[in-house]
Enzyme design. Structure first.
Site, mmCIF file in Angstrom:
data_model
loop_
_atom_site.group_PDB
_atom_site.id
_atom_site.type_symbol
_atom_site.label_atom_id
_atom_site.label_comp_id
_atom_site.label_asym_id
_atom_site.label_seq_id
_atom_site.Cartn_x
_atom_site.Cartn_y
_atom_site.Cartn_z
ATOM 1 N N THR A 11 -42.598 -10.238 51.251
ATOM 2 C CA THR A 11 -42.822 -10.046 49.434
ATOM 3 C C THR A 11 -42.133 -8.608 49.586
ATOM 4 N N LYS A 12 -41.729 -7.773 50.367
ATOM 5 C CA LYS A 12 -40.691 -7.010 49.653
ATOM 6 C C LYS A 12 -39.853 -6.861 50.147
ATOM 7 N N ILE A 66 -47.668 7.148 50.369
ATOM 8 C CA ILE A 66 -46.447 7.814 49.692
ATOM 9 C C ILE A 66 -46.173 8.091 48.777
ATOM 10 N N THR A 87 -39.152 -1.372 52.062
ATOM 11 C CA THR A 87 -39.172 -0.852 53.614
ATOM 12 C C THR A 87 -38.031 -1.482 54.151
ATOM 13 N N ASP A 88 -37.769 -0.849 55.633
ATOM 14 C CA ASP A 88 -36.984 -1.489 56.341
ATOM 15 C C ASP A 88 -36.910 -2.724 57.259
ATOM 16 N N GLU A 89 -38.386 -2.634 56.850
ATOM 17 C CA GLU A 89 -39.182 -4.367 57.702
ATOM 18 C C GLU A 89 -38.427 -5.348 57.117
ATOM 19 N N TYR A 143 -46.040 -9.616 54.354
ATOM 20 C CA TYR A 143 -46.208 -8.131 53.972
ATOM 21 C C TYR A 143 -43.953 -7.768 53.715
ATOM 22 N N TYR A 150 -51.335 -2.553 70.380
ATOM 23 C CA TYR A 150 -50.642 -3.873 70.331
ATOM 24 C C TYR A 150 -49.992 -3.985 71.462
ATOM 25 N N ASN A 195 -41.108 3.993 58.983
ATOM 26 C CA ASN A 195 -41.998 4.598 59.216
ATOM 27 C C ASN A 195 -42.037 5.724 59.060
ATOM 28 N N ASN A 196 -43.163 5.884 57.474
ATOM 29 C CA ASN A 196 -44.192 7.236 57.619
ATOM 30 C C ASN A 196 -45.217 7.411 58.565
ATOM 31 N N GLU A 206 -49.571 -4.019 48.055
ATOM 32 C CA GLU A 206 -50.422 -3.923 49.325
ATOM 33 C C GLU A 206 -49.100 -3.778 50.642
ATOM 34 N N LYS A 265 -54.259 1.120 40.774
ATOM 35 C CA LYS A 265 -55.335 0.016 40.536
ATOM 36 C C LYS A 265 -56.066 0.619 41.269
ATOM 37 N N ASN A 270 -49.068 -5.109 57.363
ATOM 38 C CA ASN A 270 -48.776 -5.728 57.771
ATOM 39 C C ASN A 270 -49.891 -6.917 58.240
HETATM 40 P P1 NAD Z 1 -50.539 2.155 50.463
HETATM 41 O O1 NAD Z 1 -51.122 1.037 51.105
HETATM 42 O O2 NAD Z 1 -50.910 4.008 50.910
HETATM 43 O O3 NAD Z 1 -51.251 3.145 49.598
HETATM 44 C C1 NAD Z 1 -50.625 2.130 48.259
HETATM 45 C C2 NAD Z 1 -51.113 1.944 46.490
HETATM 46 O O4 NAD Z 1 -50.869 1.683 45.314
HETATM 47 C C3 NAD Z 1 -52.424 2.664 46.688
HETATM 48 O O5 NAD Z 1 -53.392 3.029 45.743
HETATM 49 C C4 NAD Z 1 -52.597 1.234 45.377
HETATM 50 O O6 NAD Z 1 -53.992 1.131 45.308
HETATM 51 C C5 NAD Z 1 -52.056 0.742 44.781
HETATM 52 N N1 NAD Z 1 -52.239 -0.453 44.394
HETATM 53 C C6 NAD Z 1 -52.070 -1.847 45.520
HETATM 54 N N2 NAD Z 1 -51.775 -2.545 44.746
HETATM 55 C C7 NAD Z 1 -52.092 -2.332 43.246
HETATM 56 C C8 NAD Z 1 -51.502 -2.934 42.018
HETATM 57 N N3 NAD Z 1 -51.915 -4.601 42.160
HETATM 58 N N4 NAD Z 1 -51.471 -2.316 41.177
HETATM 59 C C9 NAD Z 1 -51.389 -0.424 40.623
HETATM 60 N N5 NAD Z 1 -51.033 0.137 42.394
HETATM 61 C C10 NAD Z 1 -52.088 -0.927 43.134
HETATM 62 O O7 NAD Z 1 -49.148 2.092 51.312
HETATM 63 P P2 NAD Z 1 -47.433 3.671 51.751
HETATM 64 O O8 NAD Z 1 -47.339 3.055 52.854
HETATM 65 O O9 NAD Z 1 -47.656 4.874 50.377
HETATM 66 O O10 NAD Z 1 -46.645 2.891 50.606
HETATM 67 C C11 NAD Z 1 -45.845 3.212 49.432
HETATM 68 C C12 NAD Z 1 -44.603 2.151 48.973
HETATM 69 O O11 NAD Z 1 -43.750 2.919 50.226
HETATM 70 C C13 NAD Z 1 -45.105 1.035 49.166
HETATM 71 O O12 NAD Z 1 -44.491 0.071 48.601
HETATM 72 C C14 NAD Z 1 -44.474 0.637 50.888
HETATM 73 O O13 NAD Z 1 -44.103 -1.506 50.849
HETATM 74 C C15 NAD Z 1 -43.279 1.351 50.550
HETATM 75 N N6 NAD Z 1 -43.238 1.830 52.166
HETATM 76 C C16 NAD Z 1 -43.864 2.647 53.083
HETATM 77 C C17 NAD Z 1 -43.528 2.707 54.390
HETATM 78 C C18 NAD Z 1 -44.931 3.462 55.077
HETATM 79 O O14 NAD Z 1 -44.376 3.646 56.578
HETATM 80 N N7 NAD Z 1 -46.244 3.750 54.967
HETATM 81 C C19 NAD Z 1 -42.192 2.780 54.429
HETATM 82 C C20 NAD Z 1 -41.600 2.542 54.313
HETATM 83 C C21 NAD Z 1 -42.129 1.991 52.740
HETATM 84 O O1 DAU Z 2 -41.660 0.421 58.555
HETATM 85 C C1 DAU Z 2 -41.824 0.412 57.457
HETATM 86 C C2 DAU Z 2 -43.038 0.361 57.324
HETATM 87 O O2 DAU Z 2 -44.180 0.595 58.356
HETATM 88 C C3 DAU Z 2 -43.808 -0.306 56.178
HETATM 89 O O3 DAU Z 2 -42.831 -0.876 55.490
HETATM 90 C C4 DAU Z 2 -45.168 -0.350 55.888
HETATM 91 O O4 DAU Z 2 -46.150 0.237 54.765
HETATM 92 C C5 DAU Z 2 -46.296 0.272 56.967
HETATM 93 O O5 DAU Z 2 -47.462 0.023 57.237
HETATM 94 C C6 DAU Z 2 -45.234 -0.409 58.413
HETATM 95 O O6 DAU Z 2 -45.550 -1.081 58.729
HETATM 96 P P1 DAU Z 2 -45.463 -1.648 60.580
HETATM 97 O O7 DAU Z 2 -46.125 -2.512 60.383
HETATM 98 O O8 DAU Z 2 -44.773 -0.696 61.343
HETATM 99 O O9 DAU Z 2 -46.981 0.284 60.432
HETATM 100 P P2 DAU Z 2 -48.104 0.331 61.310
HETATM 101 O O10 DAU Z 2 -49.153 0.957 61.253
HETATM 102 O O11 DAU Z 2 -49.344 -1.203 61.205
HETATM 103 O O12 DAU Z 2 -47.619 -0.368 63.077
HETATM 104 C C7 DAU Z 2 -46.949 0.473 63.675
HETATM 105 C C8 DAU Z 2 -47.110 0.198 65.721
HETATM 106 O O13 DAU Z 2 -48.503 0.565 65.900
HETATM 107 C C9 DAU Z 2 -46.308 -1.513 64.830
HETATM 108 O O14 DAU Z 2 -45.767 -2.199 66.198
HETATM 109 C C10 DAU Z 2 -47.873 -2.300 65.554
HETATM 110 C C11 DAU Z 2 -48.488 -0.806 66.316
HETATM 111 N N1 DAU Z 2 -50.102 -0.285 65.932
HETATM 112 C C12 DAU Z 2 -50.290 -0.454 65.104
HETATM 113 C C13 DAU Z 2 -51.661 -0.453 65.132
HETATM 114 C C14 DAU Z 2 -52.476 -0.660 63.711
HETATM 115 C C15 DAU Z 2 -50.649 -0.718 67.164
HETATM 116 O O15 DAU Z 2 -50.323 -0.531 68.588
HETATM 117 N N2 DAU Z 2 -52.167 -0.909 67.089
HETATM 118 C C16 DAU Z 2 -52.732 -0.318 66.028
HETATM 119 O O16 DAU Z 2 -54.101 -0.240 65.530
#
Ligand code: NAD
Ligand code: DAU
Length: 341
Positions: free
Chosen positions: A151-152, A13, A121-123, A148, A205, A177-178, A81, A34, A84
């Site tokens: 900690t958020k 993101i 996050t909404d989590e 996860y 899952y 979720n993005n 990090e 990092k 989940n």
């Molecule tokens: P990601 O895992 O793709 O990227 C995380 C980045 O943070 C990586 O580039 C990693 O190298 C860096 N990082 C990790 N530990 C670090 C440290 N100690 N110092 C500096 N950099 C570090 O994560 P993402 O999915 O892009 O999520 C980014 C943010 O958005 C997170 O805070 C996550 O909680 C939040 N978020 C994610 C989602 C989602 O759907 N993925 C939804 C809502 C909020």
């Molecule tokens: O809601 C926001 C969160 O969305 C963010 O804060 C997290 O960083 C991001 O990882 C995401 O968390 P989820 O646990 O919802 O995302 P994930 O992609 O791991 O899983 C999405 C859904 O799909 C969840 O219900 C678990 C399921 N799943 C996941 C994987 C990896 C499967 O069914 N099969 C799979 O292989």
């Protein structure tokens, strides 16, 4: 024109946000990352070197954080990090980066009086019943389920405390979720797309009934920029896009778009503590800041995302084997194949 410090900008993101800012504003961006397994510097390829730079470093490193924060107008803190499943295997890095890392940044913005936006996050709100109609709002009590999300939640609480006790200029956003380009193949949607492209069956899952509220990463970026520039200091804003879908529905779309049979997936062991449903009420963001999502049709956003993964195997294939090796060592044995193949 401002100088923005974006932590975690080499992740999914964060890199989408950096591209969005450089394309849509005159701000310059420094990324502090990092470069963990989740990062991919190729996600930042081709950016304008006059307005963009990348610093490798840890958000827990007070020296580098102080230096960079003192040189910028605003910090947007994405680094975390984020997965989940990994937090269930080994929570420690989640405590260190998500809690101690956020603390380190907060101390720096406090010291240098710099504007801070916290990405969450909404989590943090836990989950909703599968068959209900309720949605999370900014008033929903915190009730995180996983290492996860706890900690958020802790990091959000630190931001609120630093705002109230020390008067830092902070805002928080909690997004659903993005999906979109540059997402690591450990996550649900890219994992299933790249499984199919690699000749491996998608893995759902449990019964696949869990619901997530999907938003395109570009819409998330637009909302964050809006909050950064126009949000009220001290406020929290929920970000969503009316994208509720069960995991089965998402798999159904992916299989259809890629021309596969609708039952061509495996059911595997469920995630422990698996949240049932997330749903976002983003009325505050819409009414206060006039923000609405652009990607309102999930299937067309997903089609574009699938095309991106089809065209960019060079970007994801180096991560794929290590990711699936990690999953194979976790508790994800196949329980049921939907079709025999
Ligand atoms: P990601 O895992 O793709 O990227 C995380 C980045 O943070 C990586 O580039 C990693 O190298 C860096 N990082 C990790 N530990 C670090 C440290 N100690 N110092 C500096 N950099 C570090 O994560 P993402 O999915 O892009 O999520 C980014 C943010 O958005 C997170 O805070 C996550 O909680 C939040 N978020 C994610 C989602 C989602 O759907 N993925 C939804 C809502 C909020
Ligand atoms: O809601 C926001 C969160 O969305 C963010 O804060 C997290 O960083 C991001 O990882 C995401 O968390 P989820 O646990 O919802 O995302 P994930 O992609 O791991 O899983 C999405 C859904 O799909 C969840 O219900 C678990 C399921 N799943 C996941 C994987 C990896 C499967 O069914 N099969 C799979 O292989």
């Amino acid at each position: 024109m401002s100088k923005l410090l974006v932590t975690g900008g080499a992740g999914f993101i964060g890199s989408n946000f950096v591209r969005y800012v450089l394309d849509n504003t005159e701000h310059s961006v420094t990324v502090l990352d990092k470069l963990t397994y989740a990062a991919n510097v190729a996600s930042l390829d081709g950016l304008d070197a006059q307005r963009f730079s990348l610093v490798k470093g840890d958000v827990k490193d007070a020296q580098i954080v102080d230096q960079l924060v003192s040189e910028h107008d605003a910090v947007i803190h994405y680094a975390a990090e984020s997965h989940n499943d990994n937090s269930l295997e080994d929570p420690r890095p989640f405590i260190e980066t998500n809690v101690v890392g956020t603390y380190t940044l907060l101390e720096a913005v406090r010291r240098f009086g710099v504007r801070y936006h916290h990405i969450s996050t909404d989590e943090v709100y836990g989950d909703l019943t599968l068959d209900g109609v309720e949605r999370f709002t900014e008033a929903t009590p915190y009730n995180p389920s996983s290492p996860y999300s706890s900690t958020k939640a802790a990091s959000d609480m630190l931001v609120r405390a630093w705002a109230r006790s020390f008067g830092i200029s902070a805002t928080i956003s909690n997004c659903s979720n993005n999906y979109g380009p540059y997402q690591h193949v450990e996550k649900f949607i890219p994992r299933q797309i790249t499984n199919i492209l690699s000749g491996v069956r998608p893995k759902l899952y449990g019964a696949g009934e869990n619901v997530r509220d999907w938003i395109h990463a570009s819409d998330h970026s637009a909302a964050v920029l809006q909050i950064l520039e126009h949000g009220r200091i001290g406020e929290t804003y929920l970000i969503g896009a009316d994208g509720q879908k069960s995991n089965r529905e998402v798999i159904g779309f992916i299989l259809k778009i890629l021309g596969r049979d609708k039952d061509d997936f495996d059911l595997v062991a469920d995630r422990p503590g698996h949240d049932l449903r997330y749903a976002i009420d983003y009325s505050k963001l819409r009414t206060e800041l006039g923000w609405t999502p652009r990607f309102s049709d999930f299937e067309s956003g997903l089609t574009r995302t699938i095309q991106w993964y089809e065209s960019n195997a060079w970007w994801w294939s180096p991560q794929k084997e290590a990711t699936e090796t990690r999953y194979a060592s976790q508790n994800t044995q196949i329980r049921e194949s939907k079709t025999s193949s």
